[in-house]
Structure formats: C-alpha cells, structure tokens
Design an enzyme around this catalytic site. Structure first.
Site, PDB file in Angstrom:
ATOM      1  N   GLU A  99       0.820  -0.954  -0.193  1.00 31.35           N
ATOM      2  CA  GLU A  99      -0.004   0.040   0.094  1.00 31.35           C
ATOM      3  C   GLU A  99       0.789   1.420   0.024  1.00 31.35           C
ATOM      4  O   GLU A  99       0.614   2.180  -0.869  1.00 31.35           O
ATOM      5  CB  GLU A  99      -1.031   0.091   1.123  1.00 31.35           C
ATOM      6  CG  GLU A  99      -2.220  -0.601   1.033  1.00 31.35           C
ATOM      7  CD  GLU A  99      -2.169  -2.295   0.912  1.00 31.35           C
ATOM      8  OE1 GLU A  99      -1.000  -2.605   1.357  1.00 31.35           O
ATOM      9  OE2 GLU A  99      -3.135  -2.904   0.867  1.00 31.35           O
ATOM     10  N   HIS A 168     -10.790  -4.946  10.651  1.00 31.27           N
ATOM     11  CA  HIS A 168     -11.429  -4.741   9.190  1.00 31.27           C
ATOM     12  C   HIS A 168     -12.616  -4.067   9.221  1.00 31.27           C
ATOM     13  O   HIS A 168     -13.445  -4.209   8.341  1.00 31.27           O
ATOM     14  CB  HIS A 168     -11.517  -6.285   8.535  1.00 31.27           C
ATOM     15  CG  HIS A 168     -10.236  -6.814   8.005  1.00 31.27           C
ATOM     16  ND1 HIS A 168      -9.306  -7.403   8.979  1.00 31.27           N
ATOM     17  CD2 HIS A 168      -9.933  -7.271   6.893  1.00 31.27           C
ATOM     18  CE1 HIS A 168      -8.480  -8.110   8.133  1.00 31.27           C
ATOM     19  NE2 HIS A 168      -8.837  -7.843   6.887  1.00 31.27           N
TER      20      HIS A 168
END
Lengths: 376, 421
Positions: A99, A168
């Site tokens: 990322e 998450h």
C-alpha cells in the site's frame, strides 16, 4: 428502452462491435446493459460504481485504475469487473500488496498529470499508506503555493461489514474528514455512487471515496438522467432524502438506509422525521444541515464510526454554533460503540447502531421522549 | 566491493590502534575518524591525486580523469573513467557549484539572524551531486528529492531570489512563501519538490516515472534520497514496483554517511546502497567529483531510456554542515574528519584546480568570478529580505485547486469564516 441505450454512447459503440471489439466483452456488456434497460431502471451500487469508472476511463485517457486484485480477479468486491478486459493492462493495474508503495506511486503519477483511481481493498489497509494520503496528496497544492495539484481518487470499502472483526471494521470518515486539502465523499445509493464517483474522478483535488461493502449489492431505482454518461453530482452538497417537521437525522452511507427505515416506523407513531444524506463529509454541507434543524428544532446525528471526535461531533458543534436558538432540545448523537469491533454476532449487533423494526428501539424511544417533552 | 570492505577493516584497525581524539568517547564512530576522507574506494590513494587532465589537440575539448573507480552491481561494464569536457562546461559548473555554496553560506547567516525559521538543511559539500546530475539531464527530465533541496532547486534552474524568498517566507518565493525550506518546487523545470517525510520520495518518484512512461515521454525521473532513508520499507516497495513495471527511474542515493546523527554503520546492516537489490543494477560514483557524477548519470539515463528499467546510483558525498541548522554536526563526527574532507575532496576546489591547471582563465579572473558570484548571491538575499510577506488572505488560498464555494474557518470561527469565490 432504445432511448436509454442511445444515450449511453460508449456502450452503444462497443455493442456495435467497432474497433474490432472483443466478442466476449461485447456479450458481457450486452448482458450488463440489459440491467440498464429494465423497465424500472434499477441498478446496484456496484454497477453504479463500475459504470461510472468505465465511462470516465472511456472519456479521458489519463484516468487509470490501480489496486490489489482490480484486474484479473475482477476486483475483490467486483467493483472493477470487466475493466481490465476493456481497457487493458496499461490502464488497469494489479499491484503487489504494498500500500505505501503503490499509493505513493499514484500520488506521483497524479502530480505529473495522470488521474489515478487507487483502490484500497478496505480503508483499514490504507493506514499503511496514510502518510501519502495526507502528507503527499492532501497538503501538496497548498505547500507548493498552488503550483502542483494532485487529481487522485482513493476509493474502497469503509466501515463495518459483517463478522470481519476489529482490524477490518473501522470507519475512517472522521479521520480523513478532518484534513484540509482532502475531499471526502460518502455515497449511499446508486445515484450517489454514480454521480459522486464521476465528480471525484473529474475533480482536480485528492478525493477519499468511502464506499460500504454491504451496500455494493443493494439495488436502487435510478432515473434516465442518472444513467447518462454526463451525470455528476456536486461535491459538498447534502441531499434531503425524506422531508419532515419534528426531527432532523443527519447521517451518511449505510446509516442513511437505517434512518429511512426508522423514519418509516416513527411515522406510524406520528413523528415526522427529516433525513439528511450528507453525501460529502468534507466539504460538509452546513447550510443544508442547519436549514433543516432550524425547521425541525431537533438534531440527531447517526454514524457507524466511533463517537469520540466523530463526524457527529462536528455536526453537533456546527448546529450549536449556528442554530442554537432554534433548538428545542439538546443535540443527540448515535454512533458505533466505543470498542474495537467484536466478532461474536450478538456483540457485533451491540457495537453498531441497529434499526429495530416492529418496535422503535433504543433511539426511537429517546426520540419519542424528546418530541413528547417538547409538546408538553 | 570486497576490496573496499577490506580497506575499511584495515583502515579501522589502523585507526583503533592509534586514535586518541581529544574529547572522543574512544569507541564507535570516533574510531573511524579518517576513513571517510578516503571513502570506500578500493583505490584509496585516488583521493590524494589531483585528477589528471589534458587538452585534446585542436578540439578545445579537455579530458579529465575520474580517479575513483566506479563500483558496479549487475552491470557488465560501467561509465568511462574519464570525462570529456569543455571550458564552457567547466566554467558553468564552477559557477553553478559556487552559487550553491554561497547560497548555503548565506542561508546559514540568515537562519542565525532568525530570518529563516523552522528547519534549514544545508547542502554545502554536496554540490557536485546536484551539478553533475544536471550536466547529464535536461529540464524535461524530472527530479524529486527530500528536504535537503536548496542545491537541487538551484541546479534545476531556480533563482537565488526565489530560493531566499521562499526560505524567508516571502510571497515571491517559489511556493509563494507557503512551503519553506523543505518544500521547494519548480514545476516548469520538472522539479517536483521538496518533501519532508523521509522515505516518501522513492514511491512518488516511481509514480512520476510511471506517468512519464504512460505518456510516452523520452525522459527519466531521478528520485533522490539519503543513506538514512535507505532502510525504509516503502523504498523497497517502490523498487519492486519500478522493476516489475519497468519504469524509467534513477534512484539517486546521496550517501553523506550520516542519517541525522547516526552514522551509517550504526543504522544499516549493509552500508552500501547501490548493490542492495538483487534485481536492480547499480553504480557507485564519487559524489565529490562532478565528472564522476556526470558520467554515472549519462550512463543511467541511457540505461533507462533503453527500456532496461530502474537503476540505482549511489553518490559517495559529504555535508559540511550538520544535519540541520540546529545541529553543530560534531557530536557524532570529528572536526578533523570534516576538515579533512574540505581539504582533500572539496568538489569546487577540484574544478578550480582543473581550470587553473588548464589555464582556462587566470587566477585573478577566477578570484573576480568568485567575488561576482558572492555579490550576486548576497544581493539576492538582501533583495529577498525586502520582499513582502504573503497577504493574510493567502492563509485560505490554494487548499484545493477547485475551491469555488468552499468555506474555510480561521481560529476564531465567528470572526474568520472565508468563502471562496
């Protein structure tokens, strides 16, 4: 129906098989177009996002998509389905699981003049790249005295899904919403998804586009205007989803659906609720929010994220600053519980706001009490 | 490579036996006082030599030897060990490097008189890297660097007035006074900043290179970082992406051997950078020799434009000042070392010697040039001092490019609420 098709020029061109179009791709698009041609014009949020990205990529060669599994996998949540086949590997890039690296790469490409759409599989993973979002993207136009802007879109699912637990499930609207230099959008339905995505891609500034995984599969009716390739929505304008006189609920994303359901239930009890769909966290449409509260005299903010320093806190502060004397009751917030998201289903239900259909539920009773107090 | 490591061990062993610096801890960095003067080159005596040079008959070209051998990684052959130059190039390079040197000395004084605030990271000592790089590039190639960017900005064609204005926060600065020392930009000449976050530059540079390739530009991108940033995870991520996607990216490591105050051998398990990646070739050049840098860059640019993907270029260089103006630069290295570098490896002295040996100009003419450069730089600083600060409305300007109708708040929300037109 043919009228709808004729306005969707890229679709028409492909179906005509021009440019030696791939037969399989044409067939897939024909099947997809059938959904657009259905008599009630209903599309899912996923289709709305996919078609918006598709159309913008067709219209402008500088737009490209980058992220994990966006290409051959067809998108982790299928939002980028079909794009690799249509636009090729130079414009739809599968990235390694890095990322920080690929976000920085996207920002660099945007500085030079391309228009990247960077997908984060969820915004939880964007934390690995948050330095590039804030320090490299958001602040650059200002730091450079207006010489370098960053026309990039960061998109992906945000907030709680179902059963994916603590790492998450975080909602990042408040974090990104705080940063000057970012624009933060939060679509709810298919019209929001199409219009805001197109606006975000065309916008010359960095846009954080917070989607919701559980909304991807939901269908919404859309007008012909929404399906037109030139359709966009203005950034920074909220939408009144439902008009009312007794209470204003200000909310965004999935919670808009919850607020609308709760409004239906409350209507049966004679309470008229106005639901404001923010559509945009930054810029925040304080005008619409305040105008609504001045009409109803009561404010309830609703969000899935954590309460402290959340989106609701800013909305409450704004209303207290600008519309204090119109309030008949203190401002109220309903937020996610102040806990990391638990896994067990019963605990998860306690951690995120719920609509209790059939009985008005926790916040409904609070609302009723407030309205009843005022009438005395 | 092996040669240089054994040189290192010999040097440190020899020094450990004999070193007794006044006030030193007697351990760690202080033991390795003088080896930096020699560098890592297998050919340590190279540094004592004045580079051989000679005019090619009749052509007006001058051949200059590059004494320190290039180290190569994954490359069959490297840049030539000699450079062909002209009087024009030598004089221009001398001037460019001297302007950087004088600008940094002026910046030092301006900081001490509090006209420059915050951070000020000076580039003196590293001039050969900025100038040697520019000798091999054009302004259509892109350069992006970190916070030690004054020299790079000037090398990219930024003026001393724009630089000093920005350093002092004046509205005539290259970022309208809103960026400061660490955030210098020159979009027209493809200088993309000026970044304060260590390690953030390689991915941004990879992005610029991606865009160059996407738009089919026949140009390269140079992404510059220091030895301190060489251990960042996102650097590795950028290297992977650049190699995987075959991007025209030159990763320049300005290795001045200290990340702030931590010597490289205390930060890195492996102190060299050009050979860290098993799938990206690299060259190590003498960063105090403008021609070494120039030849290495020419080679790297050719490599990238031939579609061979990214390449690493490590420049062995040195900064005379500390990390920033709040760092005297002597608590982690010896003054003897700094002095030694100035005496034996100064990049401007090197060019001066070539100019005088080749009798391109007289000693007096060179002295006059020095005076002229000094005067011009000091004039620019003086002029910048007189320039105005940005107007108060600038506070809310350029937060976004598309800001029509947007509202921004000042500290007192009741008094300052600005709506953009």
């Amino acid at each position: 129906m043919l009228g709808a098709l004729s306005r969707n020029r890229p679709l028409l061109a492909l179906l005509r098989g021009g440019n030696g179009g791939d037969k399989a791709a044409s067939a897939a698009l024909w099947a997809a177009s059938k959904r657009f041609m259905s008599s009630d014009n209903t599309i899912t949020v996923r289709e709305a996002l996919n078609s918006a990205i598709d159309e913008e990529m067709s219209a402008d060669n500088k737009v490209f998509v980058m992220g994990e599994e966006v290409g051959e996998y067809q998108g982790a949540y299928k939002v980028t389905k079909g794009l690799l086949q249509k636009f090729g590997p130079d414009r739809v890039l599968d990235t390694p699981i890095t990322e920080a690296g690929f976000t920085g790469l996207g920002v660099g490409a945007a500085m030079y003049g391309l228009k990247p759409i960077v997908e984060f599989m969820t915004f939880n993973f964007a934390m690995q790249a948050i330095d590039h979002l804030i320090n490299s993207a958001a602040k650059t136009n200002y730091m450079s005295g207006g010489t370098i802007n960053v026309p990039i879109v960061f998109r992906g699912p945000n907030g709680a899904a179902a059963g994916v637990a603590a790492q998450h499930s975080q909602c990042f609207a408040a974090w990104y919403g705080q940063v000057p230099g970012l624009k933060v959008l939060v679509p709810y339905d298919a019209e929001d998804a199409r219009g805001l995505m197109k606006a975000a891609i065309r916008d010359p500034d960095p846009v954080v586009f917070l989607e919701n995984e559980l909304l991807y599969g939901e269908s919404f009716p859309v007008s012909q205007e929404v399906l037109d390739p030139s359709f966009t929505l203005p950034i920074g304008k909220a939408k009144i989803m439902r008009e009312g006189d007794d209470l204003t609920i200000v909310t965004f994303s999935k919670m808009v659906g919850y607020a609308l359901k709760a409004a239906d239930e409350l209507a049966k009890e004679g309470i008229s609720v106005e639901v404001v769909n923010l559509r945009s966290i930054r810029p925040l449409d304080r005008e619409t929010i305040n105008a609504s509260v001045r009409k109803t005299s009561r404010l309830l903010t609703l969000e899935e994220g954590w309460p402290q320093h959340g989106v609701g806190a800013e909305i409450c502060a704004s209303v207290v600053e600008e519309s204090f004397y119109y309030l008949d009751a203190p401002v109220e917030r309903i937020c996610g519980a102040d806990v990391p998201m638990p896994y067990a289903a019963n605990l998860e239900r306690l951690a995120v706001p719920q609509v209790r259909l059939g009985s008005v539920g926790l916040y409904g009773s609070r609302v009723k009490k407030r309205c009843a107090d005022a009438c005395m | 490579m092996n040669g240089s490591r054994s040189m290192l061990r010999l040097a440190t062993a020899a020094l450990r036996q004999g070193s007794s610096l006044p006030g030193s801890a007697g351990k760690g960095a202080y033991c390795k006082t003088e080896f930096l003067v020699r560098g890592y080159a297998a050919d340590a005596d190279a540094y004592d030599k004045m580079p051989d040079s000679g005019k090619k008959p009749d052509s007006g070209e001058i051949v200059v030897e590059i004494p320190v051998k290039f180290n190569l990684h994954l490359l069959e052959s490297g840049p030539p060990q000699e450079a062909i130059t002209t009087k024009e190039e030598l004089m221009k390079s001398y001037t460019d490097m001297s302007v950087i040197r004088r600008a940094e000395i002026s910046a030092d004084m301006l900081f001490k008189s509090q006209m420059i605030r915050g951070f000020c990271h000076l580039y003196d000592g590293q001039e050969a890297v900025a100038v040697g790089m520019e000798r091999a590039l054009t302004f259509d190639d892109s350069v992006i660097t970190a916070y030690r960017d004054h020299g790079i900005f000037l090398g990219r064609g930024g003026t001393a007035l724009e630089l000093f204005s920005e350093l002092m926060g004046k509205k005539t600065g290259c970022a309208l006074g809103k960026g400061g020392s660490m955030h210098l930009y020159h979009r027209k000449h493809n200088f993309w900043g000026g970044w304060g976050i260590v390690g953030s530059v390689p991915p941004l540079g990879a992005g610029l290179a991606f865009a160059h390739k996407y738009m089919k530009k026949p140009n390269v991108v140079v992404a510059i970082y220091g030895d301190g940033a060489g251990n960042q995870g996102q650097l590795y991520e950028a290297q992977n992406l650049a190699a995987l996607w075959n991007l025209p990216l030159i990763l320049l490591i300005e290795n001045n051997h200290f990340g702030m105050g931590t010597a490289e051998w205390r930060a890195s398990k492996k102190v060299t950078h050009y050979d860290r990646v098993p799938y990206i070739p690299g060259i190590k050049a003498d960063g105090m020799d403008m021609f070494s840098v120039r030849e290495a860059f020419k080679y790297c640019k050719e490599h990238c434009l031939a579609g061979k993907g990214p390449i690493m270029l490590e420049a062995d260089t040195y900064r005379y000042h500390g990390h920033s103006m709040s760092d005297p630069g002597s608590t982690y290295r010896s003054r003897k070392e700094i002095q030694g570098m100035r005496q034996e490896r100064d990049p401007i002295e090197r060019i001066r010697k070539i100019i005088l040996t080749e009798e391109l100009v007289t000693k007096e003419e060179l002295k006059d040039l020095d005076k002229k450069i000094r005067a011009e730089v000091e004039d620019a600083a003086a002029k910048a001092r007189e320039e105005p600060f940005p107007s108060d409305d600038e506070l809310f300007a350029n937060i976004y490019k598309a800001d029509s109708g947007l509202v921004a708040y000042g500290c007192d929300r009741r008094k300052t609420k600005v709506e953009m037109p």
